[in-house]
Structure formats: structure tokens, C-alpha cells
Design a protein around this motif. Structure first.
Motif, mmCIF file in Angstrom:
data_model
loop_
_atom_site.group_PDB
_atom_site.id
_atom_site.type_symbol
_atom_site.label_atom_id
_atom_site.label_comp_id
_atom_site.label_asym_id
_atom_site.label_seq_id
_atom_site.Cartn_x
_atom_site.Cartn_y
_atom_site.Cartn_z
ATOM 1 N N LEU A 1 0.829 -1.202 0.000
ATOM 2 C CA LEU A 1 0.000 0.000 0.000
ATOM 3 C C LEU A 1 0.865 1.255 0.000
ATOM 4 N N GLN A 2 1.991 1.184 0.706
ATOM 5 C CA GLN A 2 2.912 2.320 0.731
ATOM 6 C C GLN A 2 3.470 2.590 -0.663
ATOM 7 N N ARG A 3 3.835 1.524 -1.376
ATOM 8 C CA ARG A 3 4.372 1.692 -2.728
ATOM 9 C C ARG A 3 3.344 2.285 -3.674
ATOM 10 N N ARG A 4 2.089 1.907 -3.489
ATOM 11 C CA ARG A 4 1.023 2.425 -4.353
ATOM 12 C C ARG A 4 0.611 3.854 -3.988
ATOM 13 N N GLY A 5 1.070 4.316 -2.834
ATOM 14 C CA GLY A 5 0.671 5.637 -2.389
ATOM 15 C C GLY A 5 -0.769 5.700 -1.910
ATOM 16 N N ASP A 6 -1.317 4.536 -1.509
ATOM 17 C CA ASP A 6 -2.716 4.476 -1.051
ATOM 18 C C ASP A 6 -2.737 4.709 0.462
ATOM 19 N N GLN A 7 -2.652 5.974 0.852
ATOM 20 C CA GLN A 7 -2.516 6.309 2.264
ATOM 21 C C GLN A 7 -3.781 5.992 3.059
ATOM 22 N N ASP A 8 -4.947 6.183 2.457
ATOM 23 C CA ASP A 8 -6.190 5.919 3.180
ATOM 24 C C ASP A 8 -6.294 4.454 3.592
ATOM 25 N N LYS A 9 -6.023 3.554 2.654
ATOM 26 C CA LYS A 9 -6.096 2.130 2.985
ATOM 27 C C LYS A 9 -4.977 1.733 3.943
ATOM 28 N N LEU A 10 -3.809 2.340 3.778
ATOM 29 C CA LEU A 10 -2.711 2.062 4.702
ATOM 30 C C LEU A 10 -3.092 2.472 6.114
ATOM 31 N N ASN A 11 -3.707 3.628 6.248
ATOM 32 C CA ASN A 11 -4.143 4.085 7.576
ATOM 33 C C ASN A 11 -5.161 3.137 8.182
ATOM 34 N N SER A 12 -6.081 2.643 7.348
ATOM 35 C CA SER A 12 -7.112 1.741 7.862
ATOM 36 C C SER A 12 -6.509 0.416 8.309
ATOM 37 N N VAL A 13 -5.486 -0.061 7.593
ATOM 38 C CA VAL A 13 -4.829 -1.316 7.955
ATOM 39 C C VAL A 13 -4.050 -1.155 9.254
ATOM 40 N N CYS A 14 -3.367 -0.031 9.392
ATOM 41 C CA CYS A 14 -2.544 0.203 10.582
ATOM 42 C C CYS A 14 -3.369 0.528 11.819
ATOM 43 N N ALA A 15 -4.586 1.016 11.622
ATOM 44 C CA ALA A 15 -5.396 1.475 12.750
ATOM 45 C C ALA A 15 -5.609 0.371 13.776
ATOM 46 N N SER A 16 -5.899 -0.839 13.303
ATOM 47 C CA SER A 16 -6.194 -1.924 14.252
ATOM 48 C C SER A 16 -4.963 -2.353 15.040
ATOM 49 N N THR A 17 -3.765 -2.160 14.472
ATOM 50 C CA THR A 17 -2.546 -2.592 15.167
ATOM 51 C C THR A 17 -2.096 -1.598 16.224
ATOM 52 N N GLU A 18 -2.639 -0.390 16.160
ATOM 53 C CA GLU A 18 -2.182 0.684 17.048
ATOM 54 C C GLU A 18 -3.215 1.063 18.105
ATOM 55 N N LEU A 19 -4.304 0.297 18.178
ATOM 56 C CA LEU A 19 -5.389 0.670 19.079
ATOM 57 C C LEU A 19 -5.005 0.574 20.546
ATOM 58 N N ALA A 20 -4.394 -0.549 20.925
ATOM 59 C CA ALA A 20 -4.147 -0.810 22.346
ATOM 60 C C ALA A 20 -3.099 -1.903 22.483
ATOM 61 N N ASP A 21 -2.724 -2.177 23.716
ATOM 62 C CA ASP A 21 -1.836 -3.290 24.033
ATOM 63 C C ASP A 21 -2.726 -4.521 24.214
#
Length: 301
Positions: free
Chosen positions: A82-102
Motif C-alpha cells: 500500500l505504501q508503494r502504491r501511495g494508497d494512504q487511506d487504505k494504509l491508515n485503515s490497515v494500521c489502525a487496528s494494530t495501534e489501538l491498544a496493548d
């Protein structure tokens, strides 16, 4: 006057159920991973806990629940693509679940009921108060139920259970509470609890829904709670023991937006409602939905 209880930062999410109401889909896919629009149901529950200030989350899982861990873990290959494609919106959505909590995981090896699932969390929780959020229940973020429950706990102390009025003919499907109203403020004092009462015997039409704020004393009670309905250790029975021992157990009666994704029809309704409210999907989807209903009515369906 009650001393102020400590702030709750730990949440337990039981997610070991078999999901038999959604077979055959749940033969290989955890029911908690069913999509509600474009997010799995369990992510809504985690987001609710985080919004209420809970940063340490334990999921009680079972066999075939590995996709839960994968969803909240990093996926480097996908992120890089996603980073290579420059698709920041989808990248943000993918990363959101990994950064929610411990997020931590423990396995419930035997299907012995909700009470047993909560007891599996004892080593992680220790002597701290904690929340329990059932993964089938989605609470709309515009109706912050956990915040109300925390306020009642801070004011009245003890454990707090979420309640909701249901049709008296349906109360036998739920745990049920008898209550009395203390003077002033939100919250009720629970005087009796019954797990799925026989039709016509319920003490009220107040059903227990899937949100609890619990003192750690519940673990010792659960250790001494024998299996009852369904041959399972019921959390309702343990809370009933606390009530009968004179320990404070309070309730918050909720009348906001709740979606039961454990029921097929309610799951579909939840998906439609939430899709209609999305800015990116709602206008087009709602227009199609109105046309679909109109055409079905004209066809006499």
C-alpha cells in the motif's frame, strides 16, 4: 461516603464461542471477524474500550481464533504494498487496528461458559478492577455506555452491570435483574439476578447486556461457582452470589443504540444501519435501498 474507586484500564473480551448461529460460515471463520460494513465486529468493541480509557486488553480465545490475533497484528507485506502504491487511506485503515491498544491473548481450553472465560483472565488482571465487553454486542459510540457505568461505579462503588429493557416475552433469553432506585443520579441497585429465567418467572424485564465493570473479588466467587444452566459456569450466578452477600452490585439502564451481531437478523440490520450512516457509502447505498424496498413493495413481496 464511598472512596473513589481506581480508574479501570484493563478490559477482557471473551471471544471463544463457536458461533453456531452463523454456520456454516463460522466453521472456519471466527464469528467475531464477521464484517460490519468494512471492519470486523470485534474491532468496534476494542475501539469502544479504548475510547473509555482502557489501553490493556485481553482477549479470551479458543480454537480456530487465530485470525483475531492476525487482524490486530502487523502485516508488513500488505503495508509495504500500500505504501508503494501511495494508497494512504487504505494504509491508515490497515494500521489502525494494530495501534489501538496493548492486546494480549489467552486460550479458554474448555467451553465452560462466560464465567469460566472471565476466570481465565484472572492471572492477567490480578487485583485490579476490570471491564468485560462481550464481542457480540456493539454499542454505538454516540451513546457512551461505559462512561456512564464508570461514573456510577465512581459514585456508588462495587461492580456495575449494563441493563436494557426488553419485551417481557423475550426476557427468558437473557440474564435478568431485579433492581431498586437509589436516591438521585444515574444507576440502580441490583437486588436479584437470574440467568435465563423460565418463562413467566422473571423478576423484571431488565436484561443484562454485554458490558460489565467488575471488582477483582469476582474471581474468587467464580472459583466457587458450580455449573448451572447449560452445564456452564455463569457470570450471572457469580454476581448473584455477591448480591446475596451484601456486596454492592449496581446497574445502568441503557436505552441507546445497541447492535446484537450474534443474531443473524440483528447482524444484517446493524450492517445496514451503519452503512447508511457512513458519509462515503450512505447516500448511494440509502438511495439503492429505498429503490429496492419500493420495487419489492410494487412486486407484492
Amino acid at each position: 461516603m464511598n472512596s473513589t474507586p481506581s480508574r479501570i484500564t484493563k478490559a477482557v473480551i471473551p471471544a471463544a464461542g463457536l458461533g453456531t448461529r452463523f454456520l456454516p460460515l463460522t466453521k472456519a471463520t471466527p464469528k467475531e471477524m464477521l464484517p460490519v460494513v468494512d471492519k470486523p465486529a470485534i474491532q468496534y468493541v476494542v475501539e469502544e474500550a479504548v475510547a473509555a480509557g482502557m489501553s490493556d486488553i485481553l482477549m479470551v480465545t479458543g480454537r480456530n481464533k487465530r485470525p483475531l490475533e492476525d487482524h490486530f497484528d502487523r502485516n508488513y507485506e500488505l503495508e509495504e504494498a500500500l505504501q508503494r502504491r501511495g494508497d494512504q487511506d487504505k494504509l491508515n485503515s490497515v494500521c489502525a487496528s494494530t495501534e489501538l491498544a496493548d492486546i494480549h491473548y489467552v486460550r479458554q481450553r474448555d467451553p465452560k461458559g462466560l464465567g469460566h472465560a472471565v476466570l481465565c483472565a484472572a492471572p492477567h488482571v490480578g487485583q485490579e478492577p476490570f471491564a468485560v465487553l462481550l464481542a457480540d454486542d456493539l454499542i454505538d459510540p454516540r451513546d457512551p455506555l461505559l462512561a456512564r457505568m464508570a461514573e456510577v461505579r465512581a459514585r456508588l462503588g462495587g461492580s456495575v452491570v449494563a441493563l436494557m429493557e426488553v419485551d417481557p416475552d423475550a426476557i427468558h433469553q437473557y440474564g435478568c435483574a431485579a433492581v431498586e432506585q437509589p436516591a438521585g443520579g444515574d444507576g440502580v441497585r441490583i437486588t436479584e439476578l437470574v440467568e435465563k429465567p423460565e418463562p413467566g418467572t422473571a423478576p423484571s424485564n431488565l436484561a443484562i447486556i454485554g458490558r460489565y465493570l467488575l471488582d477483582p473479588e469476582i474471581f474468587e466467587v467464580l472459583r466457587g461457582t458450580t455449573p448451572s444452566r447449560g452445564g456452564e459456569i455463569q457470570l450471572t450466578d457469580a454476581l448473584r452470589t455477591l448480591v446475596h452477600a451484601g456486596r454492592p452490585v449496581h446497574g445502568v439502564v441503557f436505552s441507546g443504540r445497541r447492535y446484537d451481531t450474534g443474531d443473524r437478523a440483528e447482524y444484517l440490520r446493524a450492517t445496514v444501519r451503519l452503512a447508511c450512516e457512513r458519509e462515503d457509502l450512505g447516500p448511494e447505498f440509502l438511495s439503492w435501498l429505498k429503490e429496492f424496498v419500493r420495487s419489492e413493495q410494487l412486486a407484492g413481496v
